[in-house]
Design a protein around this motif. Sequence first.
Motif, PDB file in Angstrom:
ATOM      1  N   HIS A 123       0.839  -1.200   0.000  1.00 60.54           N
ATOM      2  CA  HIS A 123       0.000   0.000   0.000  1.00 60.54           C
ATOM      3  C   HIS A 123       0.877   1.254   0.000  1.00 60.54           C
ATOM      4  O   HIS A 123       0.666   2.191  -0.787  1.00 60.54           O
ATOM      5  CB  HIS A 123      -0.898  -0.033   1.238  1.00 60.54           C
ATOM      6  N   GLU A 124       1.884   1.228   0.874  1.00 61.00           N
ATOM      7  CA  GLU A 124       2.772   2.391   1.006  1.00 61.00           C
ATOM      8  C   GLU A 124       3.561   2.656  -0.284  1.00 61.00           C
ATOM      9  O   GLU A 124       3.824   3.807  -0.626  1.00 61.00           O
ATOM     10  CB  GLU A 124       3.747   2.178   2.172  1.00 61.00           C
ATOM     11  N   SER A 125       3.914   1.601  -1.020  1.00 64.92           N
ATOM     12  CA  SER A 125       4.669   1.824  -2.264  1.00 64.92           C
ATOM     13  C   SER A 125       3.789   2.510  -3.312  1.00 64.92           C
ATOM     14  O   SER A 125       4.265   3.323  -4.099  1.00 64.92           O
ATOM     15  CB  SER A 125       5.234   0.512  -2.809  1.00 64.92           C
ATOM     16  N   VAL A 126       2.496   2.174  -3.303  1.00 68.69           N
ATOM     17  CA  VAL A 126       1.550   2.850  -4.207  1.00 68.69           C
ATOM     18  C   VAL A 126       1.467   4.325  -3.820  1.00 68.69           C
ATOM     19  O   VAL A 126       1.567   5.226  -4.675  1.00 68.69           O
ATOM     20  CB  VAL A 126       0.146   2.194  -4.130  1.00 68.69           C
ATOM     21  N   LEU A 127       1.315   4.575  -2.527  1.00 72.26           N
ATOM     22  CA  LEU A 127       1.276   5.964  -2.045  1.00 72.26           C
ATOM     23  C   LEU A 127       2.576   6.693  -2.399  1.00 72.26           C
ATOM     24  O   LEU A 127       2.564   7.852  -2.849  1.00 72.26           O
ATOM     25  CB  LEU A 127       1.060   5.994  -0.526  1.00 72.26           C
ATOM     26  N   ALA A 128       3.704   5.992  -2.237  1.00 69.93           N
ATOM     27  CA  ALA A 128       5.029   6.596  -2.527  1.00 69.93           C
ATOM     28  C   ALA A 128       5.145   6.993  -4.005  1.00 69.93           C
ATOM     29  O   ALA A 128       5.776   7.993  -4.345  1.00 69.93           O
ATOM     30  CB  ALA A 128       6.149   5.635  -2.143  1.00 69.93           C
ATOM     31  N   SER A 129       4.518   6.207  -4.894  1.00 67.52           N
ATOM     32  CA  SER A 129       4.566   6.519  -6.338  1.00 67.52           C
ATOM     33  C   SER A 129       3.931   7.878  -6.616  1.00 67.52           C
ATOM     34  O   SER A 129       4.239   8.524  -7.621  1.00 67.52           O
ATOM     35  CB  SER A 129       3.817   5.443  -7.137  1.00 67.52           C
ATOM     36  N   TYR A 130       3.039   8.288  -5.719  1.00 67.02           N
ATOM     37  CA  TYR A 130       2.340   9.577  -5.894  1.00 67.02           C
ATOM     38  C   TYR A 130       2.736  10.592  -4.821  1.00 67.02           C
ATOM     39  O   TYR A 130       1.990  11.542  -4.530  1.00 67.02           O
ATOM     40  CB  TYR A 130       0.822   9.342  -5.925  1.00 67.02           C
ATOM     41  N   GLY A 131       3.889  10.353  -4.195  1.00 66.85           N
ATOM     42  CA  GLY A 131       4.418  11.302  -3.188  1.00 66.85           C
ATOM     43  C   GLY A 131       3.601  11.376  -1.933  1.00 66.85           C
ATOM     44  O   GLY A 131       3.575  12.402  -1.261  1.00 66.85           O
ATOM     45  N   ARG A 132       2.905  10.258  -1.580  1.00 70.77           N
ATOM     46  CA  ARG A 132       1.981  10.288  -0.441  1.00 70.77           C
ATOM     47  C   ARG A 132       2.303   9.260   0.649  1.00 70.77           C
ATOM     48  O   ARG A 132       1.455   8.991   1.509  1.00 70.77           O
ATOM     49  CB  ARG A 132       0.547  10.063  -0.929  1.00 70.77           C
TER      50      ARG A 132
END
Length: 471
Positions: free
Chosen positions: A458-467
């Motif tokens: 989940h966090e890697s998806v958020l990281a892809s969008y700077g979140r």
Amino acid sequence: MADTNYDVIVLGSGPGGYVAAIRCAQLGLKTAIVERELLGGICLNWGCIPTKALLRSAEILHYAQHAEDYGLKIAGKIEADLEAVVKRSRGVAKQLNQGVTHLMKKNNIAVHMGEGTLTGPTSLTVKGEKGEEKLTAKHVIVATGARAGDLPFAPADGERVWTYRHAMTPKEMPKKLLVIGSGAIGIEFASFYNDMGCDVTVVEMLDRVVPVEDKDVSAFLEKSLTKQGMTIMTGAGVEDLKVTDKGVRAKIKDSKGKVSETEFSHCITAIGIVPNTENVGLEKLVEMDRGFIQIDDYGRTKSKGLWAIGDCTPGPWLAHKASHEGVTTAEAIAKELGNKDVHPHPLDRANIPGCTYCHPQIASVGLTEAKAKEAGYEVKAGTFPFIGNGKAIALGEAEGFVKTVFDAKTGELLGAHMVGAEVTEMIQGFVVGKTLETTEAELMQTVFPHPTISESMHESVLASYGRALHI
């Protein structure tokens, strides 16, 4: 007299062949399978499954040796009993082989043990214990698989130069091991023997280990394996290999062009596979490219009634790809034989996951960041390290990361790449997502359970969008 005329005959009983046979039987087709060696093929008997049993023993040994890290004391010397480790692995293989035998009986699939040779697109002879049998069918599926490739100047002898088969039932523990090739098979055996206390050197011709993976994963793995005591040589080649009284002498050219000679006790060659398509009667019946049978999206060859699946066809050469093709081909055959209730779907190669069970594990699906850019996508990519994940820290497995790659314009998930503890079990979440054509929005809205390592997905998806929240 045994029946010799069928709706479908499957040649080969690996994870492609036996699954194809079961699906044919489920669809009401009179089915037979021909196998020259062991039901379950290489995967169950000599490949995927027994290697995982070996690697599990090595993993337990590793944990026992590091018990103090978990506040535990183990009295006495901890050592591997190689014979017992191999015996356990063979026991696992035997159990699964018996399982396939049971599945054939349960589904009323006739089993013809022996060497099968096609005499036409829909007929073959089987030479086995019962002498020669002539079999015919409306359709034949070729699922003959593949075998390990040999180095031209150093064919495997089972004594000093091994393929994966020899490496699984070693007569002795190697002291100093050379592994040629760093794909999944090479790296898994390097990891196993390194954990078992052997001095391991890996030589890879390309510029990084596990070269099909994302370059961030390759870099992480190389660092981790080096830290574990392995010698990793990339951009290097074995120019010559001589078997000596004590082992093997290898001439290795390193990435700078310097050639040196080194002695090893044993060598494992893991340089790729060769399809089992010779001496099966295929030459005039199918188109081949470097021995691999050319097929359409449903497994059809150029000869009517003759189909092919799995490792004897173009890659990726993975058991789960073969099983999936087996189902697709079985359904396509049933449709041709008049079943209006089946709707076969061709395989989407972009959604086939790959897993490597070294230590740390690797898992991936879809495009790497570099391949996505090459394909012309504008990319958003993000990485989340396990050090930011509570469960990974609690497990004492804080090494690793998850990386996701998205199309910046549409939010489509293009690829996911992981390295670390249990990632081979986690990748399926992204595979399901890709199959359902997910975007970053759905993944961000998905609630991941806490505490799990999967939260790093989940966090890697958020990281892809700077979140990203926890880094």
